[in-house]
Design an enzyme around this catalytic site. Structure first.
Site, short mmCIF file in Angstrom:
data_model
loop_
_atom_site.label_atom_id
_atom_site.label_comp_id
_atom_site.label_asym_id
_atom_site.label_seq_id
_atom_site.Cartn_x
_atom_site.Cartn_y
_atom_site.Cartn_z
N CYS A 172 0.08 0.80 6.66
CA CYS A 172 -0.89 1.33 7.55
C CYS A 172 -2.07 1.14 7.85
O CYS A 172 -2.61 -0.11 8.33
CB CYS A 172 -0.24 2.98 6.84
SG CYS A 172 -0.77 4.05 8.82
N HIS B 150 5.12 3.71 4.89
CA HIS B 150 4.56 4.21 4.49
C HIS B 150 5.50 4.33 2.91
O HIS B 150 6.14 4.78 2.74
CB HIS B 150 3.87 5.11 3.68
CG HIS B 150 2.69 5.55 5.02
ND1 HIS B 150 1.52 5.09 3.82
CD2 HIS B 150 2.41 5.65 5.97
CE1 HIS B 150 0.24 5.18 5.16
NE2 HIS B 150 0.97 5.93 6.17
N GLU C 19 5.10 3.34 -0.20
CA GLU C 19 4.92 4.18 -1.71
C GLU C 19 5.12 5.41 -1.13
O GLU C 19 5.39 6.48 -2.27
CB GLU C 19 3.04 3.84 -1.55
CG GLU C 19 2.48 4.95 -0.45
CD GLU C 19 2.19 4.07 0.67
OE1 GLU C 19 2.71 2.77 1.09
OE2 GLU C 19 1.34 4.16 1.39
#
Lengths: 192, 304
Positions: A77, A172, A174
């Site tokens: 991002c 994302h 993560e």
């Protein structure tokens, strides 16, 4: 040890994700710590904030050095924005480590943030199973140099790309349990 | 005849709630600055703010001028959204469903259902799960935090005492929430329901905190932050980011102070860097000692 740039943003989520994948990682906040890393993650957050906090610290040069010596670098991002060669919406300076043009907030405001199951994948790298992707006020990759591998697309737009040891995601990874993007990041090798 | 059994679906596991908390995750380690117009918003963005908060008047002015404090005028919010590329938050009054819907229609990135504005409902807050835009709410203790999360808040901030420039209440609220979370982790399962009863908090959320030792959404701090060291203190006490209201634009050099607070929030464990950032900042906001405020002048007691 992998360094996660911890100036601002979701660096803890990255540390958790790397931890789940069994990869040793730590927070890095200055040029020396960046240089001491064997790989680097630039997390999500606000790219304008990152740039302000990097000013005059030598961190930008350190990131270029890490990428230049062939260690894996991942930007998600805001991190992807910093890796791009050209940034629009508004125009901004960046590290220029990936020959691509990124448009900030191109999908709209927070109301347009979404969890998407990506199916347009480079199967040789990511396999056949759909990839859950969390897009938050995401940037859009408007164009890439032919030398950049496109690993995943959303409605035709590239959202996961790689050139040698430098990987960028506009979403994302993560924030999901899926570790395939971590594997892509760690397997990145300098193309020269 | 069939018995279907008890099936409870939780809004917390929805994609929508994940995306709300996701934006809060992106703001961690950052500074969210109160602004009243586009010029201030631009200054905040240039200083490295992770987001701006649009409001009609900063808390110090609300305190000074009195009157009913409401949502920022629509034209101001549009002007601020057009001026910056970082997330724009805006405040609505507690329980003011219509102001919240207007802010959602304006596509603000986060709504702060805030005690700094004059409450619209003396008993109820907005049911935030029904909105697509995420909400942040203030708290003074764990029970209040979990009630707000139960209603759908995707971020919590401790309240402190806004508009004073006095950090003491922010510290009190951060320590209180941390202490109560720690206590929950020491309980046995048999003690969870009594704890939920005492905290006046939803049982499932009490269990989650008991098992994880932290809030299920990001936990930021607000109210009284006026210096870089104040911001660093909040981070040391567990706040994952800070909101700064009057502390910046009521000081003599807002641009410089804003940058210094951003620097100190990131490097809160590095005293030399905080010292360097704190040099030559000019006058801070004068402030009001929070202990000298009459009970009726406190903003933090608003919220139920």
């Amino acid at each position: 040890m992998i360094g996660v740039l911890a100036l601002q943003g979701d660096f803890e989520a990255h540390l958790d994700a790397l931890g789940r994948a069994g990869v040793a990682a730590r927070e890095v906040r200055d040029a020396e710590e960046v240089l001491a890393s064997t790989g680097l993650v630039i997390p999500g957050g606000e790219s304008t904030t990152f740039r302000r906090l990097m000013e005059g610290t030598g961190i930008e040069e350190a990131i270029r050095a890490v990428a230049g010596r062939g260690d894996p670098v991942l930007g998600t991002c805001a991190g992807a924005i910093l890796l791009a060669r050209d940034v629009e919406g508004p125009r901004a300076a960046s590290l220029g480590l990936l020959p691509m043009t990124v448009v900030r907030n191109a999908y709209g405001r927070q109301l347009d943030s979404a969890v998407v199951r990506l199916t347009d994948l480079a199967r040789g790298v990511l396999g056949g199973e759909s990839l859950e992707a969390v897009f938050i006020r995401a940037p859009r990759i408007a164009s890439v140099d032919p030398s950049v591998e496109i690993l995943a697309r959303r409605d035709g737009d590239p959202v996961l790309v790689r050139q040698g040891n430098v990987t960028a995601a506009t979403f994302h990874p993560e924030l999901t349990e899926d570790r395939r993007v971590v594997d892509v990041f760690l397997s990145g090798r300098a193309s020269t | 005849m069939t018995t279907t059994g008890l099936r409870i679906t939780s809004p917390f596991s929805s994609d929508e709630f994940r995306v709300k908390v996701g934006l809060a995750e992106m703001l961690k380690g950052g500074v969210i600055m109160d602004v009243v117009n586009a010029d201030q918003a631009k200054l905040a963005e240039d200083a490295g703010a992770a987001a701006v908060m649009a409001l009609e008047r900063v808390p110090a002015d609300i305190r000074r001028d009195g009157g009913v404090a409401r949502m920022s005028p629509v034209s101001k919010i549009r002007e601020i959204e057009a001026a910056v590329s970082i997330p724009v938050m805006a405040k609505c009054r507690i329980g003011h469903l219509a102001e919240a819907r207007v802010l959602e229609a304006l596509a603000v990135d986060f709504i702060d259902e805030s005690e700094v504005l004059t409450p619209a409902d003396e008993e109820n807050h907005v049911y935030k799960h029904d909105f697509k835009v995420p909400f942040v709410c203030g708290c003074r203790n764990l029970g209040e935090a979990l009630r707000r999360i139960g209603e759908g808040a995707a971020m919590i901030r401790t309240k402190g005492e806004a508009g004073t420039g006095d950090i003491v209440h922010a510290v009190r609220h951060l320590r209180e929430v941390a202490r109560q979370m720690k206590s929950l982790t020491l309980l046995t399962k048999d003690e969870w329901m009594a704890a939920a009863k005492n905290l006046q908090a939803p049982f499932e959320l009490v269990v989650w905190v008991a098992e994880h030792g932290r809030l299920p959404v990001p936990n930021f701090a607000a109210g009284g932050i006026a210096t870089p060291a104040d911001a660093a203190l909040c981070r040391m006490l567990g706040a994952e980011a800070v909101f700064v209201g009057s502390g910046i634009f009521k000081s003599s050099d807002p641009a410089k102070r804003a940058r210094a607070i951003v620097e100190a929030t990131t490097h809160f464990l590095d005293p030399a860097r905080i010292a360097k950032a704190s040099e030559d900042l000019g006058e801070g906001m004068k402030g009001i000692e929070a202990a000298k405020l009459a009970e009726g002048d406190l903003l933090q007691t608003r919220g139920w």
